[in-house]
Write a protein that holds these residues in place. Structure first.
Motif, PDB file in Angstrom:
ATOM      1  N   TYR A  59       0.929  -1.052   0.155  1.00  0.00           N
ATOM      2  CA  TYR A  59      -0.323  -0.095   0.185  1.00  0.00           C
ATOM      3  C   TYR A  59       0.897   1.326  -0.175  1.00  0.00           C
ATOM      4  O   TYR A  59       0.668   2.150  -0.781  1.00  0.00           O
ATOM      5  N   LEU A  60       1.817   1.311   1.104  1.00  0.00           N
ATOM      6  CA  LEU A  60       2.601   2.540   1.009  1.00  0.00           C
ATOM      7  C   LEU A  60       3.664   2.657  -0.393  1.00  0.00           C
ATOM      8  O   LEU A  60       3.844   3.995  -0.595  1.00  0.00           O
ATOM      9  N   ARG A  61       3.942   1.635  -0.940  1.00  0.00           N
ATOM     10  CA  ARG A  61       5.004   2.042  -2.058  1.00  0.00           C
ATOM     11  C   ARG A  61       3.809   2.174  -3.043  1.00  0.00           C
ATOM     12  O   ARG A  61       4.385   3.084  -3.878  1.00  0.00           O
ATOM     13  N   ASN A  62       2.633   1.824  -3.395  1.00  0.00           N
ATOM     14  CA  ASN A  62       1.866   2.150  -4.167  1.00  0.00           C
ATOM     15  C   ASN A  62       1.513   3.776  -3.996  1.00  0.00           C
ATOM     16  O   ASN A  62       1.345   4.621  -5.227  1.00  0.00           O
ATOM     17  N   LEU A  63       1.019   4.153  -2.743  1.00  0.00           N
ATOM     18  CA  LEU A  63       1.199   5.537  -2.547  1.00  0.00           C
ATOM     19  C   LEU A  63       2.317   6.380  -2.986  1.00  0.00           C
ATOM     20  O   LEU A  63       2.006   7.621  -3.317  1.00  0.00           O
ATOM     21  N   GLU A  64       3.459   5.867  -2.775  1.00  0.00           N
ATOM     22  CA  GLU A  64       4.668   6.870  -2.905  1.00  0.00           C
ATOM     23  C   GLU A  64       4.581   6.845  -4.702  1.00  0.00           C
ATOM     24  O   GLU A  64       5.158   8.021  -5.121  1.00  0.00           O
ATOM     25  N   GLU A  65       4.384   5.844  -5.262  1.00  0.00           N
ATOM     26  CA  GLU A  65       4.208   5.799  -6.592  1.00  0.00           C
ATOM     27  C   GLU A  65       3.262   6.893  -7.309  1.00  0.00           C
ATOM     28  O   GLU A  65       3.640   7.745  -8.071  1.00  0.00           O
ATOM     29  N   ARG A  66       2.129   6.748  -6.645  1.00  0.00           N
ATOM     30  CA  ARG A  66       1.109   7.598  -7.182  1.00  0.00           C
ATOM     31  C   ARG A  66       1.403   9.299  -6.598  1.00  0.00           C
ATOM     32  O   ARG A  66       1.120   9.975  -7.456  1.00  0.00           O
ATOM     33  N   LYS A  67       2.127   9.265  -5.655  1.00  0.00           N
ATOM     34  CA  LYS A  67       2.647  10.841  -5.024  1.00  0.00           C
ATOM     35  C   LYS A  67       3.488  11.377  -6.272  1.00  0.00           C
ATOM     36  O   LYS A  67       3.163  12.353  -6.727  1.00  0.00           O
ATOM     37  N   GLU A  68       4.331  10.212  -6.813  1.00  0.00           N
ATOM     38  CA  GLU A  68       5.251  10.923  -7.790  1.00  0.00           C
ATOM     39  C   GLU A  68       4.378  11.303  -9.160  1.00  0.00           C
ATOM     40  O   GLU A  68       4.722  12.190  -9.917  1.00  0.00           O
ATOM     41  N   GLN A  69       3.336  10.491  -9.594  1.00  0.00           N
ATOM     42  CA  GLN A  69       2.524  10.835 -10.772  1.00  0.00           C
ATOM     43  C   GLN A  69       1.898  12.083 -10.435  1.00  0.00           C
ATOM     44  O   GLN A  69       2.008  12.855 -11.516  1.00  0.00           O
ATOM     45  N   VAL A  70       1.259  12.355  -9.258  1.00  0.00           N
ATOM     46  CA  VAL A  70       0.551  13.481  -9.002  1.00  0.00           C
ATOM     47  C   VAL A  70       1.477  14.813  -9.070  1.00  0.00           C
ATOM     48  O   VAL A  70       1.383  15.902  -9.816  1.00  0.00           O
ATOM     49  N   LEU A  71       2.564  14.551  -8.479  1.00  0.00           N
ATOM     50  CA  LEU A  71       3.520  15.977  -8.558  1.00  0.00           C
ATOM     51  C   LEU A  71       4.085  15.975 -10.119  1.00  0.00           C
ATOM     52  O   LEU A  71       4.083  17.452 -10.338  1.00  0.00           O
ATOM     53  N   ASN A  72       4.290  15.090 -10.869  1.00  0.00           N
ATOM     54  CA  ASN A  72       4.560  15.359 -12.163  1.00  0.00           C
ATOM     55  C   ASN A  72       3.748  15.845 -12.920  1.00  0.00           C
ATOM     56  O   ASN A  72       4.039  16.791 -13.607  1.00  0.00           O
ATOM     57  N   THR A  73       2.694  15.612 -12.594  1.00  0.00           N
ATOM     58  CA  THR A  73       1.349  16.205 -13.380  1.00  0.00           C
ATOM     59  C   THR A  73       1.081  17.558 -13.045  1.00  0.00           C
ATOM     60  O   THR A  73       1.036  18.396 -14.103  1.00  0.00           O
ATOM     61  N   ILE A  74       0.965  17.932 -11.792  1.00  0.00           N
ATOM     62  CA  ILE A  74       0.937  19.310 -11.408  1.00  0.00           C
ATOM     63  C   ILE A  74       2.238  20.224 -11.790  1.00  0.00           C
ATOM     64  O   ILE A  74       1.960  21.444 -12.087  1.00  0.00           O
ATOM     65  N   ARG A  75       3.514  19.560 -11.784  1.00  0.00           N
ATOM     66  CA  ARG A  75       4.495  20.139 -12.105  1.00  0.00           C
ATOM     67  C   ARG A  75       4.371  20.648 -13.604  1.00  0.00           C
ATOM     68  O   ARG A  75       4.886  21.727 -14.066  1.00  0.00           O
ATOM     69  N   GLU A  76       3.997  19.812 -14.622  1.00  0.00           N
ATOM     70  CA  GLU A  76       3.878  20.124 -16.011  1.00  0.00           C
ATOM     71  C   GLU A  76       2.828  21.256 -16.168  1.00  0.00           C
ATOM     72  O   GLU A  76       2.918  22.024 -16.987  1.00  0.00           O
ATOM     73  N   GLN A  77       1.663  21.316 -15.286  1.00  0.00           N
ATOM     74  CA  GLN A  77       0.893  22.391 -15.370  1.00  0.00           C
ATOM     75  C   GLN A  77       1.499  23.562 -14.929  1.00  0.00           C
ATOM     76  O   GLN A  77       0.896  24.734 -14.928  1.00  0.00           O
ATOM     77  N   GLN A  87       3.148  19.213   1.315  1.00  0.00           N
ATOM     78  CA  GLN A  87       1.852  18.679   1.471  1.00  0.00           C
ATOM     79  C   GLN A  87       1.823  17.320   0.847  1.00  0.00           C
ATOM     80  O   GLN A  87       1.483  16.302   1.565  1.00  0.00           O
ATOM     81  N   ILE A  88       1.732  17.103  -0.263  1.00  0.00           N
ATOM     82  CA  ILE A  88       1.888  15.842  -1.025  1.00  0.00           C
ATOM     83  C   ILE A  88       2.862  14.751  -0.556  1.00  0.00           C
ATOM     84  O   ILE A  88       2.365  13.855  -0.363  1.00  0.00           O
ATOM     85  N   GLU A  89       3.912  15.357  -0.319  1.00  0.00           N
ATOM     86  CA  GLU A  89       5.137  14.438   0.082  1.00  0.00           C
ATOM     87  C   GLU A  89       4.669  13.821   1.458  1.00  0.00           C
ATOM     88  O   GLU A  89       5.146  12.816   1.902  1.00  0.00           O
ATOM     89  N   ASN A  90       4.187  14.559   2.410  1.00  0.00           N
ATOM     90  CA  ASN A  90       3.701  14.398   3.778  1.00  0.00           C
ATOM     91  C   ASN A  90       2.565  13.554   3.909  1.00  0.00           C
ATOM     92  O   ASN A  90       2.232  13.018   4.977  1.00  0.00           O
ATOM     93  N   VAL A  91       1.811  13.348   2.904  1.00  0.00           N
ATOM     94  CA  VAL A  91       0.531  12.885   2.998  1.00  0.00           C
ATOM     95  C   VAL A  91       0.682  11.331   3.305  1.00  0.00           C
ATOM     96  O   VAL A  91       1.435  10.579   2.807  1.00  0.00           O
ATOM     97  N   GLN A  92      -0.335  10.647   4.002  1.00  0.00           N
ATOM     98  CA  GLN A  92      -0.200   9.322   4.723  1.00  0.00           C
ATOM     99  C   GLN A  92      -1.346   8.544   4.062  1.00  0.00           C
ATOM    100  O   GLN A  92      -1.151   7.068   4.118  1.00  0.00           O
ATOM    101  N   THR A  93      -2.526   8.908   3.354  1.00  0.00           N
ATOM    102  CA  THR A  93      -3.196   7.986   2.797  1.00  0.00           C
ATOM    103  C   THR A  93      -3.622   8.382   1.289  1.00  0.00           C
ATOM    104  O   THR A  93      -3.401   9.641   0.760  1.00  0.00           O
ATOM    105  N   LEU A  94      -4.176   7.541   0.510  1.00  0.00           N
ATOM    106  CA  LEU A  94      -4.565   7.760  -1.132  1.00  0.00           C
ATOM    107  C   LEU A  94      -5.650   8.873  -0.836  1.00  0.00           C
ATOM    108  O   LEU A  94      -5.700   9.702  -1.799  1.00  0.00           O
ATOM    109  N   VAL A  95      -6.647   8.497  -0.073  1.00  0.00           N
ATOM    110  CA  VAL A  95      -7.905   9.397  -0.058  1.00  0.00           C
ATOM    111  C   VAL A  95      -7.205  11.031   0.190  1.00  0.00           C
ATOM    112  O   VAL A  95      -7.901  11.892  -0.670  1.00  0.00           O
ATOM    113  N   ALA A  96      -6.407  11.405   0.994  1.00  0.00           N
ATOM    114  CA  ALA A  96      -5.733  12.602   1.385  1.00  0.00           C
ATOM    115  C   ALA A  96      -5.031  12.925   0.197  1.00  0.00           C
ATOM    116  O   ALA A  96      -5.167  14.341  -0.174  1.00  0.00           O
ATOM    117  N   LEU A  97      -4.257  12.358  -0.461  1.00  0.00           N
ATOM    118  CA  LEU A  97      -3.679  12.487  -1.530  1.00  0.00           C
ATOM    119  C   LEU A  97      -4.627  13.030  -2.946  1.00  0.00           C
ATOM    120  O   LEU A  97      -4.392  13.983  -3.438  1.00  0.00           O
TER     121      LEU A  97
END
Length: 720
Positions: A59-77, A87-97
Motif C-alpha cells: 500500500y505505502l509503495r503504491n502511495l509513493e508511486e501515486r505521489k510521484e505521478q501527481v507531482l509530475n502532473t502538477i509540475r507539468e501544469q 503537503q503531497i510528500e507528507n500525505v499518509q493516505t490515498l484519500v488525502a492525496l
C-alpha cells in the motif's frame, strides 16, 4: 515518506526488524520461510505480523508511486508550489492525496468551467473577497452579454456562484473536516422499499433503522450492503449538515457584508449538497465496507486456520458417506493411507427406503475392510442416514463409531478438474464420498484441494472483494501447510503447491519425478526435479519431510542449511546422529546441554534462536503441531432436535465463528447459536474469537428451541 519508520510504528516493531523483513521479501523469500528459518534476522517476527507488513508495504509503495505521478502532473501544469509539494510528500493516505490533487485533475466540462469560459471569474473573485460596498447586481451588470448568452444579472451572479462552489468543493482541508465530522456525528439510515416489504425477510431489522457511523459493526455494514444490492433496502448517510454549513461559513464569510454574505451562504449550501455530500457519503461507505471486509476476512482466516489444523485421525479405515435421497447414498471405503478400496451406492432413504439391503451391504463392507469409523456428510438426507447408521451399530458386535463431517465444498471438489484427474473412473458422488472420508483422516491434505471460499467458515464471503479474500485465504492455507510440513513421498501436487517456494508446475514435477524414480531418499534429490532450482530448494526443503530415508534429519523440520550445526552439536554432546534417533530424545535437552545456549550456539556457528528451534525439533522429531488441537467428537447414538429440552447440557463442536457469536454442532443437524453475550461472564469480550475457535469442543446449555424456524439458542455459561 520513510516507509520503514511508518511500518515500524504501525506494527509496533523495531526499525531493524522492519528493514530486515522488507529486505528478505524483496529478495524473493516467502513469508513461511522468513517466519520459520530467518528468526535471527527478523527478531522472530511471526507469519501474521509478516503478512500485515507485506500488505502495508504494498500500500505505502503504491502511495509513493501515486505521489510521484501527481507531482509530475502538477509540475507539468506549472502549478506546483513548495507548500503544495510538501503537503503531497507528507500525505499518509490515498484519500488525502486525491483530495490535494482534485483541483489539478483533468476535468470534464462543469458548470464552473462554462462560467469561466464566459469570463465570470472576476465577478466570482469580487464576491469571494467580500470587498464591495454596493449590491452585487450593480457589478454584475458589466457581465451581461448577448454574445456570451448571459441575459441578466441573476444569471451572471448564479454562474459566478458556480465557480466559487467548485472551488469550495476542491479545497482539501474542507473535505477533510467534513469527512471527519460526518464520520464522528453522522448516522447510517436504512428503510425498506415499499414493494419489497415482507416481515419474514432476513433484512426485517433494517426496514426502519439507523445507527451512528462510528459505532456500526462490520457485520451490519455487510448485511446492509447486501440488502441494498438486492434492492430491498434504501441506504443513506445522514450528515450533521447545520454544523457543516456553520463551519464553512466561518471559513469563508470573513467580513460582515450585507451584499456578499447571503450569496456566499447560499453558495456554501449548493457546494455541499451538489458537489461534496455525495462524494463524502461514497467515501465513508467505501471506508466502512473496506473495514468490515477486512474484519470479516480476518475472522474467516482464523476460522479456516482452525479447520485446516484439526488433528488427523490416523491409521483407521474410514467409510465416507455422502447422503442423498433419490440418487442414493454414495459410500467410499478409504484405508489408513487415504487409498480408496471400494465404492458402492445404497438406497436406505426415501423414496426407495431399502434399509434392510443397505444394512446388509454395510455389514459386509465393515467386515471385509475392518472399518472402524464412518464419516457422514451433513448435507441433504444426513439425518435419515444417521438413523440407519445408529440402528446398524446396535446390530453389530464390531466397535464402529461415526462422525458428522461438515461437507461444505465436497461437491465443488468432486466436480473439479483436480478430482477428475485424481479419480478419472469415479462419478461425482463417489469422489464426494472419498473426500468426506479423507477430510476426517487428514483435514489439511484434503481441504487444500477445495477453494477456501467454498469451505463454509466465513461470513458474507460472497459480498467481499474477491481479490483480497482470495489472497488472504491463500496465505492462511500456505501458513498452515508449512507449519505442519508435508511427507515428500506421499503428498499430492495440490498439497505440495502450497509449500514455500513451490509453484503449481514444480508440484506436478515433484509428483512425476516420484512416480518415475521411486521414493525420495534425501531432500537433496529435490534439486533433480525439473524447474526446482537452488532458490526454490532453499525456500521449500525445510518444510518437506522424508521418513526412513538416508538422512535422519530429513524427517524433521530442521533446514538442511543447519545440518552442519547439528552434526557439531552431536559431536560436542558425544552422540552419533544415527544413534540419537534410536534413543530417548529428551536426553539431548537434559542437564548441561541446555545450560548455556549462547555458548553452545557460538560453538556450532548458529544464532541462539536457531539453536532453540533445533533443540525443540530434536526433542520431538517430526512432531505434528495439530496434535494439540481438539479432536472431533465420535458418536454412537443419535439426538434429534425435538429431543432437546431447555436447560440440557451437551458437548458440541464449534463449526463457525462470526462477529456476533458462534455456531455449535451438538449433533442434531442444526447448528445452535451461542450469542457473544452468552460465551463468558468472567470478562467482557469484543469478539467471539477471544473465547472460541472453529473446531473447539465446548459444553453448552440449551436456552431455547424453535422447531418451526429451526433455531437453537445455546449458552456457554452453564450456571446461569
Amino acid at each position: 515518506m520513510d516507509i520503514i519508520e511508518v511500518l515500524s510504528k504501525e506494527l509496533n516493531i523495531k526499525k531493524s526488524q522492519t528493514e530486515a523483513a522488507v529486505k528478505l521479501m524483496d529478495e524473493g523469500n516467502t513469508i513461511p520461510f522468513i517466519a520459520r528459518y530467518r528468526k535471527e534476522v527478523t527478531g522472530s517476527l511471526n507469519d501474521e505480523v509478516l503478512r500485515n507488513l507485506e500488505e502495508r508495504l504494498k500500500y505505502l509503495r503504491n502511495l509513493e508511486e501515486r505521489k510521484e505521478q501527481v507531482l509530475n502532473t502538477i509540475r507539468e501544469q506549472e502549478k506546483l508550489t513548495p507548500e503544495l509539494e510538501r503537503q503531497i510528500e507528507n500525505v499518509q493516505t490515498l484519500v488525502a492525496l486525491e483530495d490535494l490533487y482534485r483541483p489539478y485533475r483533468p476535468k470534464r466540462r462543469t458548470r464552473a468551467t462554462i462560467a469561466k469560459e464566459k469570463g465570470l471569474e472576476p465577478l466570482a473573485t469580487l464576491i469571494r473577497l467580500q470587498m464591495t460596498n454596493r449590491p452585487i447586481e450593480e457589478d454584475a451588470k458589466a457581465f451581461i452579454s448577448e454574445e456570451k448568452e448571459i441575459n441578466d444579472t441573476n444569471q451572471a451572479i448564479s454562474m459566478a456562484m458556480d465557480i466559487i462552489a467548485e472551488e469550495i468543493s476542491e479545497e482539501a482541508s474542507y473535505r477533510t473536516y467534513i469527512r471527519n465530522l460526518t464520520f464522528r456525528e453522522g448516522k447510517l439510515v436504512t428503510t425498506v422499499k415499499e414493494k419489497e416489504k415482507d416481515e419474514k425477510s432476513v433484512y426485517e431489522m433494517y426496514y426502519d433503522f439507523f445507527e451512528e457511523v462510528k459505532k456500526i459493526p462490520g457485520h451490519r455494514i455487510l448485511a446492509i450492503n447486501r440488502g441494498e444490492k438486492e434492492k430491498i433496502l434504501t441506504v443513506r448517510l445522514e450528515a450533521p449538515e447545520e454544523k457543516i454549513y456553520g463551519w464553512l461559513e466561518r471559513q469563508l464569510i470573513t467580513r460582515e457584508n450585507p451584499y456578499t454574505s447571503p450569496i456566499l451562504s447560499d453558495t456554501i449550501k449548493d457546494s455541499y449538497k451538489r458537489l461534496i455530500a455525495g462524494a463524502i457519503e461514497r467515501e465513508i461507505r467505501s471506508e466502512l465496507t473496506d473495514k468490515a471486509q477486512e474484519e470479516a476476512i480476518k475472522v474467516f482466516g482464523k476460522n479456516l486456520t482452525q479447520l485446516l489444523m484439526q488433528p488427523p485421525i490416523a491409521g483407521q479405515t474410514v467409510l465416507g458417506w455422502d447422503p442423498a435421497f433419490r440418487t442414493g447414498c454414495k459410500l467410499a471405503v478409504v484405508d489408513g493411507t487415504g487409498k480408496v478400496l471400494d465404492t458402492v451406492v445404497i438406497f436406505p432413504t426415501a423414496p426407495q427406503n431399502k434399509i434392510k439391503e443397505a444394512k446388509a451391504t454395510l455389514k459386509k463392507l465393515i467386515e471385509r475392510y475392518h472399518i472402524t469409523l464412518i464419516s457422514l456428510g451433513n448435507g441433504t438426507a444426513s439425518r435419515e442416514s444417521e438413523m440407519v447408521i445408529v440402528d446398524l451399530l446396535k446390530e453389530i458386535k464390531t466397535p464402529v463409531q461415526y462422525v458428522i463431517v461438515n461437507e461444505a465444498g465436497a461437491s465443488v471438489y468432486s466436480a473439479s478438474k483436480l478430482a477428475t484427474e485424481e479419480f478419472p473412473n469415479f462419478d461425482v458422488g463417489q469422489r464426494s464420498a472419498a473426500s468426506i472420508a479423507r477430510r476426517l483422516q487428514d483435514p489439511l491434505a484434503e481441504l487444500v484441494k477445495i477453494d477456501p471460499k467454498s469451505i463454509g467458515v466465513g461470513q458474507y464471503q460472497h459480498d467481499m472483494n474477491e481479490k483480497k479474500l482470495t489472497e488472504a485465504l491463500d496465505g492462511v492455507v500456505e501458513d498452515c501447510v508449512n507449519r505442519v510440513g508435508v511427507d515428500l513421498n506421499t503428498a499430492s501436487a495440490s498439497l505440495l503447491m502450497h509449500i514455500s517456494g513451490i509453484t503449481k508446475t514444480i508440484a506436478k514435477n515433484i509428483v512425476q519425478y516420484r512416480e518415475e524414480n521411486g521414493r525420495f531418499q534425501t531432500r537433496k534429490e529435490l534439486l533433480k526435479v525439473p524447474k526446482l532450482g537452488p532458490k526454490a530448494y532453499e525456500q521449500s526443503a525445510g518444510f518437506m519431510r522424508i521418513g526412513g530415508g538416508k538422512e535422519p534429519l530429513d524427517s524433521t523440520g530442521i533446514h538442511p542449511e543447519s545440518y552442519q550445526a547439528v552434526e557439531k552439536l552431536f559431536d560436542i554432546i558425544g552422540i552419533r546422529k544415527e544413534d540419537f534417533f534410536q534413543m530417548p530424545s529428551s536426553l539431548l535437552l537434559s542437564g548441561k546441554n541446555q545450560k548455556d545456549l549462547e555458548k553452545m550456539a557460538v560453538k556450532i556457528g548458529v544464532g541462539t534462536i536457531t539453536l532453540e528451534d533445533i533443540l525443540k525439533e530434536l526433542a520431538k522429531p517430526g512432531r505434528d503441531p495439530r496434535e494439540d488441537m481438539p479432536k472431533p467428537i465420535l458418536r454412537t447414538d443419535v439426538l434429534e432436535m425435538k429431543d432437546l429440552k431447555e436447560g440440557m447440557i451437551l458437548k458440541g463442536t464449534v463449526r463457525n465463528v462470526i462477529d456476533f457469536g458462534a455456531f455449535v454442532d451438538i449433533g442434531v443437524h442444526q447448528d445452535g447459536l451461542v450469542h457473544i453475550s452468552k460465551m463468558t461472564k468472567k470478562k467482557f469480550i469484543k469478539h467471539p474469537l477471544e473465547a472460541v475457535s472453529v473446531g473447539d469442543i465446548v459444553e453448552v446449555k440449551v436456552l431455547s428451541v424453535d422447531l418451526n424456524k429451526k433455531r437453537i439458542q445455546l449458552s456457554m455459561i452453564l450456571d446461569d
